[in-house]
Design a protein around this motif. Structure first.
Motif, short mmCIF file in Angstrom:
data_model
loop_
_atom_site.label_atom_id
_atom_site.label_comp_id
_atom_site.label_asym_id
_atom_site.label_seq_id
_atom_site.Cartn_x
_atom_site.Cartn_y
_atom_site.Cartn_z
N LEU A 262 0.68 -1.09 0.03
CA LEU A 262 0.17 -0.07 -0.13
C LEU A 262 0.74 1.26 -0.01
O LEU A 262 0.47 2.09 -0.39
CB LEU A 262 -0.90 -0.02 1.18
CG LEU A 262 -2.19 -1.00 1.17
CD1 LEU A 262 -3.09 -0.92 2.30
CD2 LEU A 262 -2.66 -0.88 -0.14
N ASN A 263 2.03 1.28 0.47
CA ASN A 263 2.89 2.42 0.77
C ASN A 263 3.49 2.55 -0.61
O ASN A 263 3.73 3.81 -1.14
CB ASN A 263 3.95 2.10 1.58
CG ASN A 263 3.60 2.54 3.19
OD1 ASN A 263 2.54 3.00 3.45
ND2 ASN A 263 4.23 2.05 4.11
N SER B 67 0.26 3.60 -3.24
CA SER B 67 -0.40 4.72 -3.05
C SER B 67 0.18 5.88 -3.62
O SER B 67 -0.27 7.24 -3.49
CB SER B 67 -0.48 5.23 -1.44
OG SER B 67 0.77 4.97 -0.95
N ASN B 68 1.44 5.88 -4.27
CA ASN B 68 2.10 6.76 -4.89
C ASN B 68 1.69 7.15 -6.27
O ASN B 68 1.90 8.20 -7.07
CB ASN B 68 3.62 6.77 -4.86
CG ASN B 68 4.27 6.91 -3.75
OD1 ASN B 68 4.45 7.95 -3.16
ND2 ASN B 68 4.59 5.81 -2.89
N VAL C 190 -5.12 0.23 7.26
CA VAL C 190 -4.48 1.13 6.48
C VAL C 190 -3.58 1.95 7.51
O VAL C 190 -4.02 2.39 8.56
CB VAL C 190 -5.27 2.09 5.64
CG1 VAL C 190 -6.27 3.08 6.67
CG2 VAL C 190 -4.62 3.09 4.73
N THR D 19 0.42 5.47 4.39
CA THR D 19 -0.27 5.41 3.14
C THR D 19 -1.38 6.47 3.03
O THR D 19 -1.17 7.27 1.96
CB THR D 19 -1.24 4.08 2.97
OG1 THR D 19 -0.24 2.93 3.00
CG2 THR D 19 -2.10 4.02 2.05
N HIS E 63 0.41 9.65 1.70
CA HIS E 63 0.59 9.87 0.56
C HIS E 63 -0.68 10.34 -0.31
O HIS E 63 -0.76 11.19 -1.18
CB HIS E 63 1.01 8.42 0.00
CG HIS E 63 2.38 8.11 0.24
ND1 HIS E 63 2.85 6.59 0.02
CD2 HIS E 63 3.54 8.66 0.56
CE1 HIS E 63 4.07 6.47 0.46
NE2 HIS E 63 4.35 7.75 0.59
N LEU E 64 -1.86 9.72 0.00
CA LEU E 64 -3.16 10.28 -0.72
C LEU E 64 -3.42 11.56 -0.31
O LEU E 64 -3.89 12.18 -1.27
CB LEU E 64 -4.16 9.03 -0.30
CG LEU E 64 -4.09 7.66 -0.43
CD1 LEU E 64 -5.25 7.00 0.07
CD2 LEU E 64 -4.02 7.52 -1.89
#
Length: 294
Positions: free
Chosen positions: A53-54, A57-58, A226, A230, A233-234
């Motif tokens: 997810l990390n 999420s970019n 989550v 993460t 980033h969003l």
């Protein structure tokens, strides 16, 4: 008049340089904390991607950055008024696009060496934004000339950290715009409309920093669904989203009035409406009382 302007400009640059030197002399070095790489969510969820997810999420940075680059140069979609604006926004969106690649690469293999490729494009975006603000709020020529020195200073801050393990210059490059840009957005009259979008962008960036600091607590609070990083980033990706919306919607501001002045006018009008309402109610009450007595 021109000589006075140049004198003020050099005084401002000299003052900034002096403040930087003083900060470097009086503050201790800030080494990179190795625990920084120990993120809460290290799951491999699909396709064998570590820290899945990390990493993914970019992706929004990549899409928004590429869209911004295209719109900057496609038939002047953003209606930019000068070459300085065009190159500053181009560098900003190039930095955002590179964040999508560099940050994904870092989160695949979190360590100091890969972190360079996460932070370097971020400094390009930060410093480009400062140049944009100088162009729009102070002087087009000064802002255009400041673009290259600012971007170079940002890159040097990353090199300084990588060679000397000292984050002080990078911290200045990252956090000074977080203070200066919202203040300038509020106080200095804008060249364009929709100036409030800058504050929305600043708000989402501040929220992203809070989420980054609360990486592990957020992961616990969401029952390991989550992590804060993460979400960081969003939320950070919403910064270029709001700035892109601003560029698409804005027009030249005919009456250059700062947000602070607009708020003052709004407060005065609201205060006068409230006082008029009170007067009307008072008069109505007086009439009603008189009628009852009769």
């Amino acid at each position: 008049m021109g000589g006075e302007w140049w004198r003020k400009k050099w005084v401002a640059w000299a003052a900034a340089a002096a403040i930087f030197v003083v900060l470097m002399l009086v503050t201790p070095a800030i080494p990179q904390d190795e625990d920084y790489h120990d993120f809460a969510d290290q799951r491999v969820l699909f396709l064998g991607i570590p820290n899945t997810l990390n990493v993914i999420s970019n992706i929004p940075f990549l899409f928004v950055g590429l869209a911004g680059l295209i719109l900057c140069h496609y038939k002047n979609y953003f209606r930019l008024c000068s070459q300085g604006e065009l190159w500053s926004w181009t560098l900003f969106y190039a930095g955002v696009t590179a964040v999508g690649v560099g940050s994904s690469y870092y989160h695949l293999y979190p360590n100091d060496a890969t972190l360079v490729w996460d932070r370097l494009p971020m400094t390009i975006a930060f410093t480009s934004i400062v140049a944009i603000f100088i162009i729009e709020r102070v002087d087009d020529r000064a802002g255009t000339k400041s673009l290259a020195p600012l971007v170079i200073a940002g890159a040097l801050s990353i090199l300084y950290w990588s060679f000397f393990d000292d984050l002080r210059p990078y911290a200045i490059i990252q956090f000074v715009p977080c203070i200066v840009i919202p203040v300038m957005a509020i106080v200095i009259p804008p060249m364009y409309t929709h100036s409030s979008y800058w504050l929305w962008a600043a708000g989402f960036y501040l929220l992203a920093k809070v989420e980054e600091a609360a990486d592990k607590p957020i992961y616990r609070w969401t029952h390991d669904i989550v992590s804060g990083h993460t979400l960081k980033h969003l939320c950070a990706a919403m910064v270029p989203v709001f700035l892109t919306l601003m560029l698409a919607k804005r027009t030249i501001e005919p009456d250059r009035v700062s947000l602070l002045q607009m708020w003052k006018i709004s407060w005065r009008e609201r205060g006068s409406k409230d006082s008029n309402t009170v007067d009307v109610k008072y008069d109505y009450a007086a009439v009603s009382t008189t009628s009852e007595q009769q």
